[in-house]
Design a protein around this motif. Structure first.
Motif, PDB file in Angstrom:
ATOM      1  N   LYS A  59     -33.084  22.889  86.261  1.00 10.90           N
ATOM      2  CA  LYS A  59     -33.261  21.987  87.404  1.00 10.90           C
ATOM      3  C   LYS A  59     -34.786  21.793  86.797  1.00 10.90           C
ATOM      4  O   LYS A  59     -35.304  20.693  87.162  1.00 10.90           O
ATOM      5  N   SER A  60     -35.482  22.198  85.381  1.00  7.72           N
ATOM      6  CA  SER A  60     -36.754  22.247  85.038  1.00  7.72           C
ATOM      7  C   SER A  60     -36.364  22.146  83.429  1.00  7.72           C
ATOM      8  O   SER A  60     -37.442  22.178  82.793  1.00  7.72           O
ATOM      9  N   ILE A  74     -31.887  17.931  84.781  1.00 10.03           N
ATOM     10  CA  ILE A  74     -30.972  19.218  84.948  1.00 10.03           C
ATOM     11  C   ILE A  74     -29.821  18.895  83.716  1.00 10.03           C
ATOM     12  O   ILE A  74     -29.453  18.551  83.177  1.00 10.03           O
ATOM     13  N   GLN A 125     -23.876  19.164  80.275  1.00  6.48           N
ATOM     14  CA  GLN A 125     -24.446  18.099  81.442  1.00  6.48           C
ATOM     15  C   GLN A 125     -25.325  17.919  81.279  1.00  6.48           C
ATOM     16  O   GLN A 125     -25.707  19.027  81.531  1.00  6.48           O
ATOM     17  N   CYS A 172     -34.669  22.622  77.121  1.00  7.08           N
ATOM     18  CA  CYS A 172     -33.803  23.670  78.307  1.00  7.08           C
ATOM     19  C   CYS A 172     -33.901  24.794  78.057  1.00  7.08           C
ATOM     20  O   CYS A 172     -33.581  25.411  77.203  1.00  7.08           O
ATOM     21  N   SER A 173     -34.489  25.829  79.112  1.00  6.64           N
ATOM     22  CA  SER A 173     -33.965  26.822  79.033  1.00  6.64           C
ATOM     23  C   SER A 173     -33.514  27.242  80.122  1.00  6.64           C
ATOM     24  O   SER A 173     -33.629  27.021  81.713  1.00  6.64           O
ATOM     25  N   PHE A 187     -27.402  27.410  83.716  1.00  7.79           N
ATOM     26  CA  PHE A 187     -27.930  25.768  84.465  1.00  7.79           C
ATOM     27  C   PHE A 187     -29.704  26.224  83.896  1.00  7.79           C
ATOM     28  O   PHE A 187     -30.138  27.189  84.094  1.00  7.79           O
ATOM     29  N   VAL A 206     -26.239  22.029  82.924  1.00 10.76           N
ATOM     30  CA  VAL A 206     -25.268  22.799  83.220  1.00 10.76           C
ATOM     31  C   VAL A 206     -24.713  22.779  81.496  1.00 10.76           C
ATOM     32  O   VAL A 206     -24.444  22.065  81.274  1.00 10.76           O
ATOM     33  N   LEU A 216     -25.700  30.878  86.431  1.00 13.76           N
ATOM     34  CA  LEU A 216     -26.145  30.793  86.928  1.00 13.76           C
ATOM     35  C   LEU A 216     -24.347  31.255  88.534  1.00 13.76           C
ATOM     36  O   LEU A 216     -24.595  32.282  88.258  1.00 13.76           O
TER      37      LEU A 216
END
Lengths: 150, 185
Positions: free
Chosen positions: B25-26, B50, B61, B178-179, B23, B52, B183
């Motif tokens: 969030k940044s 976000i 998502q 996205c990196s 995941f 995931v 989780l």
């Protein structure tokens, strides 16, 4: 004749004023928050309480506002630019996420988890815990106002 | 001895399943609606997306708070939120989909894999099925997810005023970068 000239001058001045206003609006950029006044000052815990109590009312109170808030640094996400500072309480699943202004300069080596920070940012919204990752209150264009080791 | 082996197997199983979900969030998502007749670039970026990814199933998502998009122009940002996406009414955009060739990605080995993603994109109160190609890069325990695709504004009931019809792209380019990290439960 003199009256016509005065009326013409009056109209011309108004056109210039309106034109300058429109030009200023069109070319307005998002200023650095170092030179913009704060709308609200509130603790991180208070914001967390407000959003967990009633997201809709809290959004009305905080979103689109420049908020100055104090809390404890939980995490620093700086593998990408701009960096994000996560403020919150270890007992809460709601955090405040401050995405830093890309032009804001600060010494990353002085920041440690547990430091008490005063942050200023534009509140852009709330991510509820829909994906099981914890909820977040989001801020853009953020800057660090003050830091104290806890 | 059997108990020891069982414990080792259990610990191994738990560590594998803990790394199934990744995941961020940044996540960074850029939108570009510039045309050849635009007087300036119509580009916005969010660094708060976000994402995931379930590496076992290929489920992926995305969720973005629309007010987190930043434009260089304050007026453009205001128009985007108030007139185009109406973010006060529809605060988020979401994508729920599946990497259709997930079995072709070896998440245990560093490498770059071309993937096809299909799913439902929700924006401005409308949900539509979309499909796109992208790249999954496995690198030092992280997963980089990248893709570029287009979304037609009218499909999501987003109207472009006639006055700027030739200055705002009907098909907005969406660039995902996205990196993702494991989780940890």
């Amino acid at each position: 004749m003199k009256t016509k000239l005065i009326v013409l001058l009056f109209i011309l001045i108004n056109i210039i004023i309106v034109g300058l206003y429109v030009y200023k609006q069109i070319t307005k950029t998002n200023e650095s928050l170092t030179s913009v006044a704060t709308d609200l000052s509130v603790s991180a815990n208070k914001m967390i309480d407000d959003f967990s109590t009633d997201e809709k009312i809290a959004s009305l109170n905080y979103v689109n506002k420049i908020v100055e808030t104090e809390g404890v640094l939980k995490n620093i996400e700086n593998d990408r630019s701009p960096a994000t500072l996560v403020i919150g309480d270890s007992s809460s699943t709601i955090n405040l996420r401050f995405t830093l202004d890309s032009s804001f300069q600060f010494d990353r080596t002085t920041l440690q988890v547990g430091t008490r920070l005063t942050m200023k940012g534009m509140c852009t919204g709330y991510n509820a815990d829909d994906l099981g990752l914890g909820a977040d209150i989001l801020f853009n264009r953020s800057i660090i106002i003050n830091q104290n080791k806890n | 001895m059997r108990l020891f082996i069982l414990q080792v197997v259990m610990i191994f199983s738990v560590s594998i399943s803990a790394q199934e979900r990744y995941f961020t969030k940044s996540g960074k998502i850029r939108i570009d609606a510039t045309t050849s007749k635009s007087p300036e670039k119509i580009v916005a970026v969010t660094n708060s997306a976000i994402c995931v990814l379930d590496t076992k199933t290929g489920n992926i998502q995305f969720s973005v708070v629309l007010k987190s998009y930043e434009f260089a122009s304050a007026l453009m940002q205001e128009h985007f939120n108030e007139n185009y996406v109406e973010s006060n009414v529809y605060p988020k955009s979401e994508f729920k989909g599946l990497i259709s060739n997930n079995s072709a990605v070896n998440y245990a080995k560093d490498g770059t894999y071309t993937v096809t993603v299909k799913g439902a994109l929700s924006l401005h109160g409308v949900t539509k099925e979309v499909e796109s190609t992208g790249k999954i890069t496995v690198q030092n325990g992280k997963i980089l997810a990248a893709s570029t695709f287009s979304a037609k504004l009218s499909d999501y009931k987003i109207k472009i005023p006639g006055l700027v019809a030739d200055k705002v792209a009907e098909n907005v380019k969406i660039i995902i970068d996205c990196s993702l990290e494991p989780l940890k439960k």
